[in-house]
Design a protein around this motif. Sequence first.
Motif, mmCIF file in Angstrom:
data_model
loop_
_atom_site.group_PDB
_atom_site.id
_atom_site.type_symbol
_atom_site.label_atom_id
_atom_site.label_comp_id
_atom_site.label_asym_id
_atom_site.label_seq_id
_atom_site.Cartn_x
_atom_site.Cartn_y
_atom_site.Cartn_z
ATOM 1 N N GLY A 307 0.820 -1.207 0.000
ATOM 2 C CA GLY A 307 0.000 0.000 0.000
ATOM 3 C C GLY A 307 0.852 1.254 0.000
ATOM 4 N N PHE A 308 1.908 1.234 0.808
ATOM 5 C CA PHE A 308 2.829 2.379 0.843
ATOM 6 C C PHE A 308 3.516 2.554 -0.505
ATOM 7 C CE2 PHE A 308 7.220 3.898 1.480
ATOM 8 C CZ PHE A 308 6.949 5.160 1.989
ATOM 9 N N MET A 309 3.916 1.439 -1.129
ATOM 10 C CA MET A 309 4.566 1.502 -2.436
ATOM 11 C C MET A 309 3.657 2.131 -3.484
ATOM 12 S SD MET A 309 6.617 -2.104 -2.807
ATOM 13 C CE MET A 309 6.873 -1.801 -4.555
ATOM 14 N N LEU A 310 2.359 1.765 -3.451
ATOM 15 C CA LEU A 310 1.405 2.315 -4.413
ATOM 16 C C LEU A 310 1.309 3.825 -4.263
ATOM 17 C CD1 LEU A 310 -0.728 1.920 -6.593
ATOM 18 C CD2 LEU A 310 -2.398 1.446 -4.791
ATOM 19 N N LEU A 311 1.196 4.306 -3.022
ATOM 20 C CA LEU A 311 1.129 5.749 -2.785
ATOM 21 C C LEU A 311 2.418 6.439 -3.230
ATOM 22 C CD1 LEU A 311 -0.501 5.735 0.777
ATOM 23 C CD2 LEU A 311 -1.605 6.360 -1.368
ATOM 24 N N LEU A 312 3.552 5.819 -2.909
ATOM 25 C CA LEU A 312 4.844 6.410 -3.263
ATOM 26 C C LEU A 312 5.016 6.498 -4.778
ATOM 27 C CD1 LEU A 312 7.609 7.449 -2.310
ATOM 28 C CD2 LEU A 312 8.417 5.069 -2.354
ATOM 29 N N ILE A 313 4.638 5.441 -5.488
ATOM 30 C CA ILE A 313 4.788 5.425 -6.946
ATOM 31 C C ILE A 313 3.910 6.485 -7.591
ATOM 32 C CG2 ILE A 313 4.343 4.045 -9.021
ATOM 33 C CD1 ILE A 313 5.099 1.589 -7.276
ATOM 34 N N MET A 314 2.682 6.650 -7.087
ATOM 35 C CA MET A 314 1.797 7.665 -7.653
ATOM 36 C C MET A 314 2.363 9.068 -7.456
ATOM 37 S SD MET A 314 -2.122 6.332 -7.033
ATOM 38 C CE MET A 314 -1.988 6.167 -5.263
ATOM 39 N N VAL A 315 2.947 9.318 -6.280
ATOM 40 C CA VAL A 315 3.567 10.624 -6.015
ATOM 41 C C VAL A 315 4.763 10.837 -6.937
ATOM 42 C CG1 VAL A 315 4.830 11.992 -4.315
ATOM 43 C CG2 VAL A 315 2.770 10.751 -3.629
ATOM 44 N N ILE A 316 5.596 9.796 -7.092
ATOM 45 C CA ILE A 316 6.770 9.905 -7.971
ATOM 46 C C ILE A 316 6.345 10.147 -9.415
ATOM 47 C CG2 ILE A 316 8.707 8.623 -8.958
ATOM 48 C CD1 ILE A 316 9.019 7.250 -6.232
ATOM 49 N N ASN A 317 5.322 9.417 -9.880
ATOM 50 C CA ASN A 317 4.831 9.614 -11.253
ATOM 51 C C ASN A 317 4.303 11.032 -11.452
ATOM 52 O OD1 ASN A 317 5.477 7.032 -12.063
ATOM 53 N ND2 ASN A 317 3.422 6.202 -11.723
ATOM 54 N N PHE A 318 3.639 11.560 -10.435
ATOM 55 C CA PHE A 318 3.130 12.935 -10.517
ATOM 56 C C PHE A 318 4.286 13.926 -10.648
ATOM 57 C CE2 PHE A 318 2.209 16.908 -8.247
ATOM 58 C CZ PHE A 318 1.147 17.384 -9.013
ATOM 59 N N ILE A 319 5.319 13.724 -9.858
ATOM 60 C CA ILE A 319 6.480 14.628 -9.908
ATOM 61 C C ILE A 319 7.177 14.534 -11.267
ATOM 62 C CG2 ILE A 319 8.765 15.079 -8.921
ATOM 63 C CD1 ILE A 319 7.625 14.126 -6.213
ATOM 64 N N ILE A 320 7.330 13.291 -11.779
ATOM 65 C CA ILE A 320 7.982 13.098 -13.084
ATOM 66 C C ILE A 320 7.182 13.757 -14.192
ATOM 67 C CG2 ILE A 320 8.612 11.375 -14.823
ATOM 68 C CD1 ILE A 320 9.366 9.509 -12.531
ATOM 69 N N ASP A 321 5.844 13.578 -14.171
ATOM 70 C CA ASP A 321 4.999 14.194 -15.196
ATOM 71 C C ASP A 321 5.080 15.717 -15.138
ATOM 72 O OD1 ASP A 321 4.208 11.746 -16.108
ATOM 73 O OD2 ASP A 321 2.318 11.708 -14.992
ATOM 74 N N LYS A 322 5.066 16.261 -13.920
ATOM 75 C CA LYS A 322 5.131 17.715 -13.758
ATOM 76 C C LYS A 322 6.480 18.246 -14.217
ATOM 77 C CE LYS A 322 3.987 21.305 -10.391
ATOM 78 N NZ LYS A 322 3.573 21.580 -8.993
ATOM 79 N N TRP A 323 7.549 17.517 -13.903
ATOM 80 C CA TRP A 323 8.883 17.927 -14.328
ATOM 81 C C TRP A 323 9.021 17.853 -15.845
ATOM 82 C CZ3 TRP A 323 12.851 15.067 -16.687
ATOM 83 C CH2 TRP A 323 14.093 15.708 -16.762
ATOM 84 N N GLY A 324 8.438 16.775 -16.438
ATOM 85 C CA GLY A 324 8.494 16.635 -17.885
ATOM 86 C C GLY A 324 7.741 17.738 -18.596
ATOM 87 N N ALA A 325 6.554 18.109 -18.080
ATOM 88 C CA ALA A 325 5.773 19.186 -18.685
ATOM 89 C C ALA A 325 6.503 20.519 -18.564
ATOM 90 C CB ALA A 325 4.402 19.268 -18.004
ATOM 91 N N ARG A 326 7.170 20.723 -17.426
ATOM 92 C CA ARG A 326 7.919 21.967 -17.227
ATOM 93 C C ARG A 326 9.106 22.040 -18.182
ATOM 94 N NH1 ARG A 326 10.775 23.935 -11.543
ATOM 95 N NH2 ARG A 326 11.475 25.966 -12.297
ATOM 96 N N SER A 327 9.796 20.903 -18.385
ATOM 97 C CA SER A 327 10.948 20.867 -19.287
ATOM 98 C C SER A 327 10.524 21.178 -20.716
ATOM 99 C CB SER A 327 11.622 19.490 -19.229
ATOM 100 O OG SER A 327 12.099 19.227 -17.926
ATOM 101 N N LYS A 328 9.380 20.608 -21.132
ATOM 102 C CA LYS A 328 8.876 20.879 -22.481
ATOM 103 C C LYS A 328 8.522 22.347 -22.648
ATOM 104 C CE LYS A 328 7.040 16.238 -23.373
ATOM 105 N NZ LYS A 328 5.802 15.447 -23.606
ATOM 106 N N SER A 329 7.929 22.928 -21.596
ATOM 107 C CA SER A 329 7.540 24.330 -21.651
ATOM 108 C C SER A 329 8.763 25.235 -21.770
ATOM 109 C CB SER A 329 6.733 24.698 -20.397
ATOM 110 O OG SER A 329 6.410 26.060 -20.394
ATOM 111 N N ILE A 330 9.827 24.916 -21.007
ATOM 112 C CA ILE A 330 11.057 25.704 -21.060
ATOM 113 C C ILE A 330 11.705 25.584 -22.433
ATOM 114 C CG2 ILE A 330 13.397 25.875 -20.135
ATOM 115 C CD1 ILE A 330 12.264 25.023 -17.420
ATOM 116 N N ALA A 331 11.700 24.346 -22.985
ATOM 117 C CA ALA A 331 12.293 24.133 -24.302
ATOM 118 C C ALA A 331 11.536 24.905 -25.374
ATOM 119 C CB ALA A 331 12.304 22.634 -24.620
ATOM 120 N N LYS A 332 10.213 24.939 -25.254
ATOM 121 C CA LYS A 332 9.389 25.663 -26.222
ATOM 122 C C LYS A 332 9.641 27.159 -26.139
ATOM 123 C CE LYS A 332 4.606 26.013 -27.805
ATOM 124 N NZ LYS A 332 3.188 25.606 -27.548
#
Length: 342
Positions: A307-332
């Motif tokens: 259960g802890f792993m599931l919560l942790l993975i969802m938080v990590i995926n959220f951070i990765i997605d947000k970082w990826g969107a920010r990187s694309k925005s900066i590149a644009k």
Amino acid sequence: MKKFIRQDTTLTVLLGLLIFLILLFGSILQDKFFSFDNIQSMGYQIPEFAFLALAMSIAMITGGIDLSVVANANMAGIMAGYVLTGAVFGLNSGMSDLTLVIIAILVALIVATLGGVFNGILIAKFSVPAILATLGTMTFYNGISTAITEGKGVVGFPDNYLSIGTSAPLGIPLVFYIFFIAFAVVAFVMVRTPFGQSIYLYGENRIASLFSGIKNEKMIIKTYALAGFLSGIAAIIMTSRVNSAKYNYGDSYLLQAILVAVLGGINPNGGRGKVTNVIIGILILQILQSAFTLFAFSPYAKRMIFGFMLLLIMVINFIIDKWGARSKSIAKDSEVVPQEAK
């Protein structure tokens, strides 16, 4: 190597995590972890929840979820068990064990597939949110299984049926061969067929999917039917391994199926995720399971950790997605600024 990492960050992270866990537990547990018995045991256990994880992943790619996969599998297993024990219209009278096994397998697959079709109809035709529809059918299928068995297990299956879950040609469990073939077929369907592409498109944008000529309702019903079919295979594997069928078998598999899907990079919002990554997620989870067993962790501790792993993975995926969107925005923005300066 850099190009490979950029192309599939999730796969790179999963492979790194898989290698890290193998080295970590191998160094701690040594011969116990790398023993033939432990590796073969993992080969028996992986297919049980792997088919449920594949079913869950396919449903999640559409932007939905299938909370009924375990209940559907148990219901299908019980129906097959009644065929094998001759509890249905005396089917075992005058029939060979092999004939009974074939009929039981067909019954399990048909029952589970129909359960998936029912899920799809509720979601597609009646616009019931997938989480509510499958939560309801989970309770309904559990109710059917409990009512017809009165909470008791169905036991006493023929040896021909038990050999599905216990035989090991060339030292490799038969169920692992079945899993490998099914994985290859599902991966091909998802990547190389119009049906698989329509699942991704629907999960990404339902309106675009509709205007591209895809019959959304029909596609959703087919998707949940496929999830049900995979649950039926899981039912056959589970019941043939333990020589019984019961309404509450594999309760922990629901959490594990969701955990593996998310770990494998399946986006809960739909439209993204690869079956190959899910397979690596399955291997990671099984390695953890085996290590926990060798460490003699209690089932309650395992559930807490998952259960802890599931919560942790969802938080990590959220951070990765947000970082990826920010990187694309900066590149644009970096491309636009020089043009404006000119």
